[in-house]
Motif scaffolding. Structure first.
Motif, short mmCIF file in Angstrom:
data_model
loop_
_atom_site.label_atom_id
_atom_site.label_comp_id
_atom_site.label_asym_id
_atom_site.label_seq_id
_atom_site.Cartn_x
_atom_site.Cartn_y
_atom_site.Cartn_z
N ARG A 92 -5.91 3.83 4.51
CA ARG A 92 -5.66 2.41 4.74
C ARG A 92 -4.22 2.16 5.18
O ARG A 92 -3.97 1.30 6.02
N GLY A 93 -3.27 2.92 4.59
CA GLY A 93 -1.88 2.77 4.99
C GLY A 93 -1.66 3.10 6.45
O GLY A 93 -0.91 2.42 7.16
N MET A 94 -2.35 4.14 6.94
CA MET A 94 -2.22 4.52 8.34
C MET A 94 -2.83 3.45 9.24
O MET A 94 -2.27 3.11 10.30
N LYS A 95 -3.96 2.90 8.84
CA LYS A 95 -4.60 1.87 9.65
C LYS A 95 -3.73 0.62 9.72
O LYS A 95 -3.64 -0.03 10.76
N ASP B 21 0.81 -1.22 0.00
CA ASP B 21 0.00 0.00 0.00
C ASP B 21 0.84 1.28 0.00
O ASP B 21 0.48 2.27 -0.65
N VAL B 22 1.96 1.29 0.73
CA VAL B 22 2.64 2.56 0.98
C VAL B 22 3.90 2.77 0.14
O VAL B 22 4.32 3.92 -0.04
N VAL C 239 5.14 10.84 6.43
CA VAL C 239 5.24 10.53 5.00
C VAL C 239 3.88 10.14 4.44
O VAL C 239 3.48 10.58 3.36
N ILE C 240 3.14 9.31 5.18
CA ILE C 240 1.83 8.87 4.72
C ILE C 240 0.89 10.06 4.53
O ILE C 240 0.12 10.13 3.56
N ARG C 241 0.98 11.02 5.45
CA ARG C 241 0.13 12.21 5.33
C ARG C 241 0.58 13.09 4.16
O ARG C 241 -0.24 13.55 3.36
#
Length: 543
Positions: free
Chosen positions: A387-390, A294-295, A378-380
């Motif tokens: 979904r990547g954060m979860k 995902d990331v 980075v995800i933000r």
């Protein structure tokens, strides 16, 4: 009824394996391969018909042997079922109901209120509460798709082994390798006395990856054969459906994997417990695989995928209780990228342990805390998605993080792998930022007239957990007199050439220092880590 038998050399390999199909023609049609995830080798005997009464159909067929084909049948992708359960749990919206994208993914028609929708909602809520231990799976021994000559209709038949699970209400799932692309097939109906209700509609469209049907419990756990009639609205739709189910000559379509799913109240009746369920470490590894998918930046280099086994490697070392403290300390403090590779033989009961001394355990905890904050940012910033954060939050839970003291054992093992994965993700996005800065700045040193380091990304073999690319860098630029970043040999060589000796090779801009690449391999024997030296160019000189 006319039938053609098809054999395959793939099983439950939805993430990485394509099915190898061999046709035997005998005035008939096509056969979807049998899937048996427990087999590592097998001899399959084809037959035009079989001696077994079909459930859901009053007809009986007789046996006539046709031929024998021997080949190896690979085991399933290790996270196959775990991935499906994750997809189910992620199908719930903030209101606790199924999202439209989840309905599309499972081929459920949004215009109707059918049994498949309510069953999927129940499964989604159960898996979202991590209650996967009450879910059992039964695999058919063979799946046959036939086309009746007189009516032209399609029929799907398969055999089921004896099992007490058949006394429960089953959910029939057909799973494709990836979400489908292309035009919609509109509404397709599946009819059988083995289904409940007997006729069910499925809407297949771009984005559909699973077909979900609800079955009816049987009175006993005898051997069964299911027969399901498949109806389409037009001949063109029927041809498209056949292409989807059994694949065309172009090889652009992959046959689905079929299995039955049962929801049991685990612990109330041990007859329904087939095998022990997955370990927490196995769940962690599967979640790590999905997180990386995902990331990680989705680079698409023009080069063909390269196999890791062509690279020189130091002997693999066991990652476990016997691992050297110096090795682990070096890995924890290393910024080198790590490639993760889970083989198909990885056990769902996989365990891994480390025994770090207190000082190194604290170092691991501190570095993991720092990199988690960095990757969340980075995800933000990169708009990776919710979904990547979860998934990262779930990995932290499975790694027993954050704790002041990481206990020796599986917690340290999972925390260590998470650290190496997040360090790799952070390094990948740092490369992305450098590339964007280079493109935006016309005065970038990379564009200058001197020998220097530039980014170069190559593709790696596709069945890796991740990443599937590696930035190895390269050296670029002229070596003009006077030379600055070089050695005495190159200075004398350049001076010799400038004196008129043009037949000599001129100094070239080449790498002179490298960084290694680490590979973590998880298989049925344990976890191994190996070093591929001299992979990433770090410094350039004229030589």
């Amino acid at each position: 009824m006319l039938v053609v038998d098809v054999f395959f050399c793939g099983a439950l390999m939805l993430c990485w394996t394509r099915l190898c199909v061999a046709l035997q023609v005998s005035h008939g049609r096509q056969l979807i391969p049998a899937h048996d995830p427990t087999m590592t080798g097998n001899t399959l005997k084809s037959s035009h018909t079989m001696d077994s009464t079909e459930t859901g159909d009053s007809s009986e067929t007789k046996t006539s042997s046709a031929s024998t084909v021997s080949h190896l049948v690979p085991q399933s992708a290790p996270c196959f079922l775990d991935d499906i359960f994750a997809v189910m749990s992620e199908g719930l919206g903030d209101d606790g109901e199924l999202t439209n994208s989840s309905l599309t993914l499972f081929g459920i028609c949004t215009a109707s209120d059918n049994s498949s929708r309510s069953v999927l909602l129940e499964l989604a809520r159960k898996t979202s509460r991590n209650q996967r231990n009450g879910l059992e799976v039964l695999h058919p021994t063979g799946v046959l798709l036939v086309e009746e000559e007189e009516t032209g209709s399609l029929a799907l038949t398969f055999d089921l082994p004896q099992s007490p699970l058949l006394e429960l209400n089953p959910v029939l799932l057909l799973a494709f390798e990836s979400p489908l692309t292309g035009g919609d097939l509109d509404e397709i109906t599946f009819t059988s006395q083995s289904l409940q209700p007997n006729t069910q509609a499925v809407c297949i469209s771009g984005g559909t990856q699973y077909i979900l049907l609800t079955g009816e419990a049987s009175e006993g756990h005898v051997h069964q054969r299911w027969r399901i009639s498949v109806e389409t609205k037009s001949p063109d739709m029927k041809e498209s459906l056949k292409e989807l189910l059994v694949g065309g000559k172009s090889g652009s379509y992959i046959s689905p994997t079929l299995f039955l799913l049962f929801s049991t109240e685990r612990g109330t009746d041990t007859r329904y417990t087939k095998v022990p369920h997955s370990s927490q470490t196995f769940s962690f590894l599967c979640e790590l695989k999905r997180f990386l998918g995902d990331v990680l930046p989705q680079d698409h280099p023009e080069s063909p995928p390269l196999k890791l086994d062509i690279l020189q490697s130091l002997p693999p070392l066991t990652l476990g209780l016997s691992s050297s403290v110096n090795l682990l300390a070096g890995l924890i403090n290393s910024s080198a990228s790590t490639i993760f590779y889970f083989t198909s033989s990885m056990s769902h009961m996989h365990h891994g342990e480390l025994a770090l001394p207190p000082a190194l355990s604290e170092e691991l905890r501190w570095r993991l805390e720092q990199i988690v904050v960095q990757i969340m940012e980075v995800i933000r910033e990169e708009d990776v998605g919710h979904r990547g954060m979860k998934r990262l939050e779930r990995l932290k839970e499975l790694s027993a993080f954050p704790k002041v003291d990481l206990a020796a054992g599986e917690s340290q093992y999972r925390a260590f792998l998470l650290l190496k994965a997040l360090q790799t993700v952070g390094g990948a996005y740092e490369i992305q930022r450098r590339l964007r800065a280079t493109r935006a700045d016309p005065d970038s040193p990379v564009r200058g007239s001197n020998c220097g380091l530039i980014d170069l990304t190559v593709s790696l073999e596709k069945h890796l957990v991740g990443p599937n690319t590696a930035n190895i860098n390269n050296c670029h630029g002229p070596c003009n007199f006077p030379l600055n970043n070089t050695n005495n040999h190159a200075i004398l060589l350049q001076s010799h050439i400038e004196s008129g000796n043009l037949q000599e090779r001129r100094p070239c801009c080449v790498p002179v220092a490298y960084e290694p690449l680490w590979v973590v391999n998880v298989n049925q024997l344990g976890t191994y880590i190996s070093l591929r030296p001299d992979i990433v160019a770090k410094e350039c000189e004229c030589r």
